[in-house]
Design a protein around this motif. Structure first.
Motif, PDB file in Angstrom:
ATOM      1  N   GLU A 129     -13.389   6.914   0.416  1.00  0.00           N
ATOM      2  CA  GLU A 129     -13.413   5.460   0.474  1.00  0.00           C
ATOM      3  C   GLU A 129     -12.784   4.846  -0.774  1.00  0.00           C
ATOM      4  N   VAL A 130     -12.985   5.499  -1.909  1.00  0.00           N
ATOM      5  CA  VAL A 130     -12.350   5.017  -3.138  1.00  0.00           C
ATOM      6  C   VAL A 130     -10.832   5.026  -2.955  1.00  0.00           C
ATOM      7  N   ALA A 131     -10.325   6.102  -2.354  1.00  0.00           N
ATOM      8  CA  ALA A 131      -8.880   6.165  -2.098  1.00  0.00           C
ATOM      9  C   ALA A 131      -8.451   5.003  -1.212  1.00  0.00           C
ATOM     10  N   ASP A 132      -9.212   4.730  -0.170  1.00  0.00           N
ATOM     11  CA  ASP A 132      -8.886   3.601   0.709  1.00  0.00           C
ATOM     12  C   ASP A 132      -8.896   2.288  -0.063  1.00  0.00           C
ATOM     13  N   ALA A 133      -9.930   2.103  -0.876  1.00  0.00           N
ATOM     14  CA  ALA A 133     -10.082   0.834  -1.586  1.00  0.00           C
ATOM     15  C   ALA A 133      -8.943   0.604  -2.573  1.00  0.00           C
ATOM     16  N   PHE A 134      -8.346   1.691  -3.076  1.00  0.00           N
ATOM     17  CA  PHE A 134      -7.268   1.525  -4.045  1.00  0.00           C
ATOM     18  C   PHE A 134      -5.896   1.777  -3.428  1.00  0.00           C
ATOM     19  N   GLY A 135      -5.816   1.612  -2.120  1.00  0.00           N
ATOM     20  CA  GLY A 135      -4.515   1.575  -1.466  1.00  0.00           C
ATOM     21  C   GLY A 135      -3.918   2.927  -1.104  1.00  0.00           C
ATOM     22  N   HIS A 136      -4.666   4.014  -1.296  1.00  0.00           N
ATOM     23  CA  HIS A 136      -4.144   5.325  -0.914  1.00  0.00           C
ATOM     24  C   HIS A 136      -4.660   5.646   0.485  1.00  0.00           C
ATOM     25  N   ARG A 137      -3.960   5.113   1.485  1.00  0.00           N
ATOM     26  CA  ARG A 137      -4.511   5.164   2.837  1.00  0.00           C
ATOM     27  C   ARG A 137      -3.925   6.259   3.693  1.00  0.00           C
TER      28      ARG A 137
END
Ligand SMILES: Nc1ncnc2c1ncn2[C@@H]1O[C@H](COP(=O)(O)OP(=O)(O)OP(=O)(O)O)[C@@H](O)[C@H]1O
Ligand SMILES: [Mg+2]
Lengths: 252, 247
Positions: free
Chosen positions: B149-157
């Protein structure tokens, strides 16, 4: 002041459960500091998840300026738990959000170091996350979000797991950063004292589906003193409204 | 220090017992070749040139089979963990192939590749594939969802961004644990793979045992143990370096 975030008729439901938010409408002024309070389970975290793009809304729109800019991300989220990547050193944790924003490695490192200095942990750059205290980890969590220079910074009870002294020093640090960067802040907390100390607007969420029950402007002069009558009055007023909304909720 | 001392004492006692059993006539030296006869057997094998060429040949099979088996196992394990469709499609194929013992593939290896180095390498690949497949699959599935989720939140989708930034580093410990087990399994597979005539340690052991030269068999058993000990010790060094971020 100009509106930065415009939320219209937002609806969110988890699975087949009744919606957490429905017809939710709100706006955030650019450069404002808004605190969100409300009973547990009302949908505060859910709101932040939608604004940060982690959850897609079932209906409604969120408007905010979103032109991609080199070295920046429009929105950043400070999680309640630090959620640092244990295999990255502190500096690489801070530069995590900068990757893929068009900066070179050297630029990312420089920006991350600068942000680390900003939160007062410049000397910790080479440490592993497990070598930090809880308060330091939370600062890194904050620095990771600040490093992408967001237009909107979302914070989900970021200081709730910390002791009172550490919490207060981080609150002061956050205010200092806010004055320096003028980032728009949306800060979820269950600590009303914290809400009144930080925000120029306290929004009380309540009901099912949740809506804005009350919207309190906080016009106390800064820097604020906690042990003044005005401060306690503001906290007391919000506390009364909160317990009223909780009791109403229980009556349904 | 205390432990090291006990370990040394245990080893010495073991060797003494081993020496005493044939020497005092409890068993025939043919059944249990005494350790005192091993150095001369070892020297003979070296002088005849068998030892070095067998070790080199086996190391070649070992390295290639281990690298391919580990690489394929980890890659497929992670891909299966990442893509539910692949997971579903493979679930029964895996259940079908998984219980087949490595040795059961020997006839196919011979039919497909002849009695060749390729056949030996193939057996070793099979021998380590599943351990790595399951280790990588389990490790990738167990990666902390909060960090994804951290990756998602920082644009690494994207899947690739998540793979390299979160999934691979987050499952390194589990993958390496599987790879280490495979390291030992692969030595067993080397011997099995060479028993049917591909030159190497296994073949040399086979030849010696058909001549009842049991002391030579023991020389090669110890050789394999030493090679395993060496590869494992090197691997542990590498692992500790890769996992130095852990407390
Ligand atoms: N992943 C999920 N699946 C199903 N229901 C969920 C999920 N996440 C949250 N909910 C439900 O949605 C509602 C709102 O949850 P949310 O986490 O937004 O509350 P909150 O206001 O942040 O509460 P707290 O103050 O306790 O953090 C709760 O009733 C919760 O049970
Ligand atoms: Mg919450």
């Amino acid at each position: 002041m100009a509106t930065l975030v415009d939320i219209k008729d937002l609806a969110i439901a988890y699975g087949k459960a009744p919606p957490v938010l429905a017809g939710f409408t709100a706006a955030l002024e650019r450069g404002s500091f808004t605190a969100v309070v409300g009973p547990s389970g009302v949908g505060k975290s859910t709101l932040l998840r939608v604004l940060s793009g982690l959850t897609a809304p079932a209906a409604g729109t969120v408007d905010m300026p979103m032109q991609p800019e080199k070295g920046r991300r429009p929105v950043a989220l400070v999680f309640q738990e630090a959620r640092l990547l244990p295999w990255r050193r502190v500096l690489e944790n801070v530069s995590f959000g900068l990757e893929g924003t068009g900066l070179s490695k050297v630029e990312r490192t420089a920006r991350a170091q600068e942000t680390l200095d900003l939160v007062g942990l410049g000397q910790m750059a080479g440490r592993w996350p497990h070598q930090l205290s809880g308060g330091q980890r939370q600062r890194i969590n904050l620095a990771r979000a600040l490093s992408v220079r967001p237009d909107l910074l979302l914070l989900d009870e970021p200081f709730s797991a910390l002791d009172a002294i550490t919490r207060q020093s981080l609150q002061d640090e956050l205010l200092r950063l806010w004055h320096e960067t003028r980032t728009t802040m949306l800060f979820v907390t269950h600590d009303l004292d914290e809400a009144v100390y930080l925000a120029d607007r306290v929004v009380l969420l309540g009901g099912k589906p949740a809506g804005i029950v009350r919207d309190f402007p906080v016009d106390l002069a800064r820097p604020r003193e906690r042990d003044t009558a005005n401060f306690s009055d503001a906290v007391r007023e919000i506390r009364a409204a909160l317990s009223e909304s909780v009791n109403d909720g229980a009556g349904i | 220090m205390h432990r090291t001392l006990l370990a040394a004492l245990g080893l010495i006692a073991f060797v003494l017992l081993w020496e005493a059993a044939p020497r005092f006539g409890f068993v025939s030296p043919l059944f249990v070749p005494p350790p005192s006869g091993l150095p001369s057997a070892f020297l003979r094998e070296i002088q005849a040139g068998y030892w070095v060429s067998a070790v080199l040949a086996s190391l070649r099979h070992y390295a290639l089979g281990l690298a391919l088996g580990t690489g394929l196992g980890v890659a497929l394990g992670i891909a299966t963990a990442l893509y539910d469709g692949l997971d579903a499609a493979l679930s029964w194929v895996v259940r079908l192939l998984r219980p087949v013992p490595g040795l059961a593939w020997v006839p196919f290896a011979i039919v497909w590749f002849g009695i060749s180095e390729t056949a030996a390498t193939f057996i070793i690949i099979i021998g380590v594939f599943w351990i790595n497949f399951y280790a990588a699959y389990g490790a990738a599935k167990a990666v902390d969802k909060d960090l994804l989720e951290v990756a998602d939140a920082f644009g690494h989708r994207g899947t690739l961004a998540k793979l390299f930034k979160i999934v691979l580093p987050g499952s390194t410990a589990g993958i390496l644990a599987g790879a280490r087990t495979g390291l030992g399994q692969a030595w067993m597979a080397v011997v099995a793979a060479e028993l049917f005539g591909v030159p190497g340690l296994g073949q040399r052991m086979m030849q010696a045992s058909s001549l009842l030269a049991t002391e030579v068999v023991v020389v090669y058993m110890i050789t394999i143990a030493a090679l395993y000990g060496l590869t494992d010790a090197l691997f542990v060094q590498l692992r500790d370096r890769l996992l130095r971020w852990q407390r």
